[in-house]
Write a protein that holds these residues in place. Sequence first.
Motif, PDB file in Angstrom:
ATOM      1  N   ASN A  14       0.828  -1.113   0.000  1.00 34.58           N
ATOM      2  CA  ASN A  14       0.046   0.056   0.139  1.00 34.58           C
ATOM      3  C   ASN A  14       0.941   1.181  -0.024  1.00 34.58           C
ATOM      4  N   LYS A  15       1.932   1.194   0.888  1.00 35.09           N
ATOM      5  CA  LYS A  15       2.779   2.479   1.033  1.00 35.09           C
ATOM      6  C   LYS A  15       3.674   2.733  -0.164  1.00 35.09           C
ATOM      7  N   TRP A  16       4.057   1.534  -0.698  1.00 33.68           N
ATOM      8  CA  TRP A  16       4.829   1.736  -2.029  1.00 33.68           C
ATOM      9  C   TRP A  16       3.817   2.381  -3.125  1.00 33.68           C
ATOM     10  N   GLN A  17       2.678   1.630  -3.392  1.00 36.13           N
ATOM     11  CA  GLN A  17       1.786   2.062  -4.398  1.00 36.13           C
ATOM     12  C   GLN A  17       1.423   3.540  -4.351  1.00 36.13           C
ATOM     13  N   ASN A  18       1.248   4.073  -2.983  1.00 33.36           N
ATOM     14  CA  ASN A  18       0.784   5.450  -2.818  1.00 33.36           C
ATOM     15  C   ASN A  18       1.948   6.434  -3.007  1.00 33.36           C
ATOM     16  N   GLY A 128     -10.425 -11.037  10.474  1.00 34.37           N
ATOM     17  CA  GLY A 128      -9.882 -11.264   9.229  1.00 34.37           C
ATOM     18  C   GLY A 128     -10.375 -10.889   7.974  1.00 34.37           C
ATOM     19  N   LEU A 129     -11.615 -11.205   7.985  1.00 31.66           N
ATOM     20  CA  LEU A 129     -12.455 -10.776   6.518  1.00 31.66           C
ATOM     21  C   LEU A 129     -12.250  -9.210   6.315  1.00 31.66           C
ATOM     22  N   CYS A 130     -12.502  -8.282   7.460  1.00 28.83           N
ATOM     23  CA  CYS A 130     -12.531  -6.942   7.160  1.00 28.83           C
ATOM     24  C   CYS A 130     -11.245  -6.448   7.043  1.00 28.83           C
ATOM     25  N   VAL A 131     -10.023  -7.045   7.519  1.00 22.93           N
ATOM     26  CA  VAL A 131      -8.655  -6.592   7.249  1.00 22.93           C
ATOM     27  C   VAL A 131      -8.397  -6.865   5.829  1.00 22.93           C
ATOM     28  N   MET A 132      -8.812  -8.000   5.193  1.00 21.86           N
ATOM     29  CA  MET A 132      -8.661  -8.401   3.949  1.00 21.86           C
ATOM     30  C   MET A 132      -9.480  -7.374   3.108  1.00 21.86           C
ATOM     31  N   GLN A 133     -10.495  -6.736   3.784  1.00 23.41           N
ATOM     32  CA  GLN A 133     -11.325  -5.710   2.680  1.00 23.41           C
ATOM     33  C   GLN A 133     -10.686  -4.602   2.629  1.00 23.41           C
ATOM     34  N   LEU A 134      -9.921  -4.050   3.698  1.00 22.02           N
ATOM     35  CA  LEU A 134      -9.174  -3.041   3.691  1.00 22.02           C
ATOM     36  C   LEU A 134      -8.071  -2.962   2.581  1.00 22.02           C
ATOM     37  N   PHE A 135      -7.077  -3.949   2.519  1.00 20.27           N
ATOM     38  CA  PHE A 135      -6.443  -4.175   1.277  1.00 20.27           C
ATOM     39  C   PHE A 135      -6.918  -4.308  -0.025  1.00 20.27           C
ATOM     40  N   ASN A 136      -8.010  -5.140  -0.120  1.00 23.61           N
ATOM     41  CA  ASN A 136      -8.678  -5.351  -1.314  1.00 23.61           C
ATOM     42  C   ASN A 136      -9.298  -4.074  -2.167  1.00 23.61           C
ATOM     43  N   GLN A 138      -8.331  -1.247  -1.281  1.00 24.61           N
ATOM     44  CA  GLN A 138      -7.113  -0.227  -1.694  1.00 24.61           C
ATOM     45  C   GLN A 138      -6.772  -0.755  -3.385  1.00 24.61           C
ATOM     46  N   THR A 139      -6.551  -1.909  -3.455  1.00 24.53           N
ATOM     47  CA  THR A 139      -6.092  -2.526  -4.810  1.00 24.53           C
ATOM     48  C   THR A 139      -7.212  -2.126  -5.828  1.00 24.53           C
ATOM     49  N   HIS A 140      -8.291  -2.447  -5.432  1.00 26.37           N
ATOM     50  CA  HIS A 140      -9.364  -2.338  -6.661  1.00 26.37           C
ATOM     51  C   HIS A 140      -9.529  -0.784  -7.041  1.00 26.37           C
ATOM     52  N   ASN A 157       3.838   3.503 -11.263  1.00 22.33           N
ATOM     53  CA  ASN A 157       4.706   2.198 -11.081  1.00 22.33           C
ATOM     54  C   ASN A 157       3.984   0.889 -11.331  1.00 22.33           C
ATOM     55  N   ASP A 158       4.897  -0.047 -11.482  1.00 20.71           N
ATOM     56  CA  ASP A 158       4.377  -1.488 -11.705  1.00 20.71           C
ATOM     57  C   ASP A 158       3.534  -1.791 -10.466  1.00 20.71           C
ATOM     58  N   THR A 159       2.629  -2.649 -10.707  1.00 16.90           N
ATOM     59  CA  THR A 159       1.788  -2.867  -9.561  1.00 16.90           C
ATOM     60  C   THR A 159       1.939  -4.485  -9.116  1.00 16.90           C
ATOM     61  N   ASP A 160       2.827  -4.989  -9.716  1.00 19.00           N
ATOM     62  CA  ASP A 160       3.193  -6.468  -9.125  1.00 19.00           C
ATOM     63  C   ASP A 160       3.645  -6.602  -7.728  1.00 19.00           C
ATOM     64  N   LEU A 161       3.339  -7.496  -6.969  1.00 17.47           N
ATOM     65  CA  LEU A 161       3.512  -7.806  -5.771  1.00 17.47           C
ATOM     66  C   LEU A 161       5.122  -8.271  -5.727  1.00 17.47           C
ATOM     67  N   PRO A 162       5.233  -8.991  -6.401  1.00 14.29           N
ATOM     68  CA  PRO A 162       6.721  -9.772  -6.523  1.00 14.29           C
ATOM     69  C   PRO A 162       7.860  -8.537  -6.988  1.00 14.29           C
ATOM     70  N   PHE A 163       7.536  -7.404  -7.481  1.00  9.27           N
ATOM     71  CA  PHE A 163       8.402  -6.518  -8.015  1.00  9.27           C
ATOM     72  C   PHE A 163       8.535  -5.253  -6.874  1.00  9.27           C
ATOM     73  N   MET A 164       7.907  -5.586  -5.719  1.00  6.96           N
ATOM     74  CA  MET A 164       7.727  -4.368  -4.850  1.00  6.96           C
ATOM     75  C   MET A 164       9.362  -4.344  -3.920  1.00  6.96           C
ATOM     76  N   PRO A 165      10.037  -3.161  -4.196  1.00 10.24           N
ATOM     77  CA  PRO A 165      11.249  -3.133  -3.518  1.00 10.24           C
ATOM     78  C   PRO A 165      11.243  -3.741  -2.033  1.00 10.24           C
TER      79      PRO A 165
END
Length: 167
Positions: A14-18, A128-136, A138-140, A157-165
């Motif tokens: 989230n921080k990287w993307q923002n 757990g579902l609510c925490v996933m909602q927070l992150f989902n 954001q991504t949406h 920026n690239d949005t792929d998780l494996p390429f996160m610094p």
Amino acid sequence: MITPEYCRTMAAYNKWQNDGLREIVKTMDSKALEQDRGAFFGSIIATLNHLLWGDTLWISRFDGGPAPDQTIKDSTQYMPTSATWAAQRFRVDGRITHWADHVHAIDLTGTLRWYSGSLQRDFEKPVGLCVMQLFNHQTHHRGQVHAMLTAAGEKPNDTDLPFMPES
């Protein structure tokens, strides 16, 4: 359902993307940011505001800190300018990161209860579902912003998780 490590990874993502979005937004003029681009919330800044509003609302449910006064109806005007949006975005990303850095597995279990001012009713859902909602959520919405920025000639920026610094 989820782990503290998931929360830390997604908070870092989230921080990287923002961080990348803040860099782009600060170079754009207000007309370009406010232009209706046919997205669900219309413009880039309206979508960014809704996303920031949602992040602030959800993290308040997890950390007990301040929540927005506005309802979803007014979420697209959450911050009055791109500069205030960028400053508040930085603060909320820090808040999410702080929460994720201190969350324990036990904190991700059980039921979260809250009253939705937007829907005018009480809710009970697994934490757990609510925490996933927070992150989902954001991504949406960042995906929508990414598409609008690309159409406007910007290079997000690239949005792929494996390429996160690495942190």
